[in-house]
Design a protein around this motif. Sequence first.
Motif, PDB file in Angstrom:
ATOM      1  N   THR A 225       0.833  -1.201   0.000  1.00 37.08           N
ATOM      2  CA  THR A 225       0.000   0.000   0.000  1.00 37.08           C
ATOM      3  C   THR A 225       0.868   1.252   0.000  1.00 37.08           C
ATOM      4  N   ARG A 226       1.913   1.240   0.825  1.00 36.25           N
ATOM      5  CA  ARG A 226       2.812   2.395   0.881  1.00 36.25           C
ATOM      6  C   ARG A 226       3.519   2.611  -0.460  1.00 36.25           C
ATOM      7  N   VAL A 227       3.931   1.503  -1.095  1.00 37.11           N
ATOM      8  CA  VAL A 227       4.581   1.599  -2.401  1.00 37.11           C
ATOM      9  C   VAL A 227       3.629   2.224  -3.416  1.00 37.11           C
ATOM     10  N   HIS A 228       2.393   1.747  -3.423  1.00 42.15           N
ATOM     11  CA  HIS A 228       1.407   2.256  -4.377  1.00 42.15           C
ATOM     12  C   HIS A 228       1.079   3.712  -4.115  1.00 42.15           C
ATOM     13  N   GLU A 229       0.857   4.050  -2.874  1.00 38.56           N
ATOM     14  CA  GLU A 229       0.516   5.431  -2.541  1.00 38.56           C
ATOM     15  C   GLU A 229       1.663   6.381  -2.870  1.00 38.56           C
ATOM     16  N   GLY A 230       2.879   5.879  -2.795  1.00 39.28           N
ATOM     17  CA  GLY A 230       4.039   6.713  -3.109  1.00 39.28           C
ATOM     18  C   GLY A 230       4.332   6.825  -4.590  1.00 39.28           C
ATOM     19  N   SER A 240      10.973  13.831 -13.858  1.00 43.52           N
ATOM     20  CA  SER A 240      11.440  13.583 -15.234  1.00 43.52           C
ATOM     21  C   SER A 240      12.238  12.293 -15.378  1.00 43.52           C
ATOM     22  N   LYS A 241      12.180  11.457 -14.373  1.00 44.31           N
ATOM     23  CA  LYS A 241      12.804  10.134 -14.464  1.00 44.31           C
ATOM     24  C   LYS A 241      11.694   9.098 -14.618  1.00 44.31           C
ATOM     25  N   PHE A 242      11.962   8.082 -15.423  1.00 41.72           N
ATOM     26  CA  PHE A 242      10.936   7.099 -15.753  1.00 41.72           C
ATOM     27  C   PHE A 242      11.437   5.682 -15.491  1.00 41.72           C
ATOM     28  N   GLY A 243      10.514   4.836 -15.062  1.00 45.54           N
ATOM     29  CA  GLY A 243      10.850   3.428 -14.847  1.00 45.54           C
ATOM     30  C   GLY A 243       9.595   2.619 -14.608  1.00 45.54           C
ATOM     31  N   THR A 244       9.779   1.377 -14.256  1.00 48.03           N
ATOM     32  CA  THR A 244       8.657   0.494 -13.932  1.00 48.03           C
ATOM     33  C   THR A 244       9.058  -0.402 -12.770  1.00 48.03           C
ATOM     34  N   SER A 245       8.026  -0.944 -12.112  1.00 50.62           N
ATOM     35  CA  SER A 245       8.291  -1.954 -11.084  1.00 50.62           C
ATOM     36  C   SER A 245       7.130  -2.929 -11.064  1.00 50.62           C
ATOM     37  N   ASN A 246       7.390  -4.095 -10.501  1.00 51.63           N
ATOM     38  CA  ASN A 246       6.326  -5.096 -10.437  1.00 51.63           C
ATOM     39  C   ASN A 246       6.615  -6.102  -9.339  1.00 51.63           C
ATOM     40  N   ILE A 247       5.534  -6.625  -8.764  1.00 51.10           N
ATOM     41  CA  ILE A 247       5.608  -7.769  -7.853  1.00 51.10           C
ATOM     42  C   ILE A 247       5.390  -9.027  -8.685  1.00 51.10           C
ATOM     43  N   GLY A 248       6.307  -9.962  -8.601  1.00 54.77           N
ATOM     44  CA  GLY A 248       6.185 -11.176  -9.386  1.00 54.77           C
ATOM     45  C   GLY A 248       5.504 -12.309  -8.651  1.00 54.77           C
ATOM     46  N   THR A 249       5.973 -12.616  -7.434  1.00 56.46           N
ATOM     47  CA  THR A 249       5.388 -13.700  -6.645  1.00 56.46           C
ATOM     48  C   THR A 249       5.154 -13.232  -5.218  1.00 56.46           C
ATOM     49  N   ALA A 289      12.853   2.469  -2.683  1.00 58.88           N
ATOM     50  CA  ALA A 289      11.519   2.849  -2.208  1.00 58.88           C
ATOM     51  C   ALA A 289      10.764   1.636  -1.680  1.00 58.88           C
ATOM     52  N   TYR A 290      10.912   0.496  -2.345  1.00 57.46           N
ATOM     53  CA  TYR A 290      10.289  -0.737  -1.860  1.00 57.46           C
ATOM     54  C   TYR A 290      10.882  -1.141  -0.522  1.00 57.46           C
ATOM     55  N   LYS A 291      12.207  -1.087  -0.429  1.00 61.84           N
ATOM     56  CA  LYS A 291      12.865  -1.468   0.821  1.00 61.84           C
ATOM     57  C   LYS A 291      12.381  -0.606   1.980  1.00 61.84           C
ATOM     58  N   ALA A 292      12.325   0.701   1.772  1.00 61.58           N
ATOM     59  CA  ALA A 292      11.893   1.618   2.831  1.00 61.58           C
ATOM     60  C   ALA A 292      10.436   1.386   3.200  1.00 61.58           C
ATOM     61  N   ALA A 293       9.582   1.151   2.196  1.00 65.85           N
ATOM     62  CA  ALA A 293       8.155   0.962   2.463  1.00 65.85           C
ATOM     63  C   ALA A 293       7.898  -0.265   3.319  1.00 65.85           C
TER      64      ALA A 293
END
Length: 403
Positions: A225-230, A240-249, A289-293
């Motif tokens: 939830t924190r990751v999504h809200e952030g 102006s920086k771009f990327g992607t992230s995903n949860i796999g399992t 960001a994931y680690k901190a969340a």
Amino acid sequence: MPSKKSIALDTEAAIDRLMHFLAIEGITGEEQAIATAIRQSLLDLGVPESAIRFDTANERIPLPTQTGNLIVELPGTRDDEPRLLFSTHMDTVPLARGAVPVRKGSRIVPQGETALGGDNRTGVAVLVTLVAELFKQKLPHPPITLLFTVREESGLFGARYLEKADLGDDLAMCFNVDGRSAAHLTIGAVGAERWEIEITGKASHAGVYPDRGISATLIAALGLTRVHEGGWFGKVEKDSKFGTSNIGTFGDAQGRAAGDATNVVTDFVKITGESRSHDARFIREISGAYKAAFHDAAEQVRDHEGKKGKVKFTSRQDYHPFKLKEDAPVVLRARAAVEAISRTPEVKTTNGGLDANWLVKHGIPTVTFGAGQNEIHTIKEFVDLAEFDSGCRLALALATMAE
């Protein structure tokens, strides 16, 4: 500039070769059978046995891998020119296990409910066809090395653990066959990190003593939830920086469902995921960001004594981002070759990883082009035979055009 018709090609022989390779199973990590078939085809064409060898990358890859990368060195008829490298990967995704190729008009499709394996049997067929036509037509060319890698589909491992010295001296550039269109020249790709989050809570009876437990599932949910809200999940745009992230399992340590029963507070959850970007620093920022969340989430879930769960975050770089300059010699040669087969070159970058990511990291400028792959990694996969023909012709143009 020569026209497409001036580049001779035995198209039916090339398609027969493709059908042959498509029928040989070789999912990622299990490439021995297809490697043996490639080797035999090259021997049948007249390539000396001494020119064909396997490296020892499989001994360095951290996953079981049946064989190393297949390397073929061909002497040139124009020895004053630098050596060219042509590469492709031998493996397919697991969904292609048991694939039976069927030719239907201008396409090759899978007979059953499997993927086809055109990713990347098209590349394999293109490189073997290149050798066939060079030999049959006695075409002048510089020294050439062919590289058939392993475990591309499971993490670009064959290219990653390649030793550049195994590819021969004086390598000038590389052309990697992996994609849909021969006219699409990929000169850049994202980098990626893969990571794991292990959340350790504490089990208790969920009906009698729920307050005595520490729910790893709740920590995971709060973290996500924190990751999504952030704004760090999915498509990520920050300053102006771009990327992607995903949860796999999302499960237990063995990949099964997290938790044991509805009446037991879940004591362990393991989550795997990835971060991608064309900016290496931004990749690390997304992962951070994931680690901190998740560490913040662990602070919010405590038992009746105030004890909290533990979060272990580990990451590894999967592959490095790269972007070649449009006036780089390898790009200019690729553009000229596309025009030589009467196509219009389109230079692009991709948000997927390629063997080229690691080949460039090894110091070999690499352009990737396609040869008819479509709907890859699905049961709707097919090979467009017109594009496969163009891919074969493009390889010939790249190998034979003068500097």
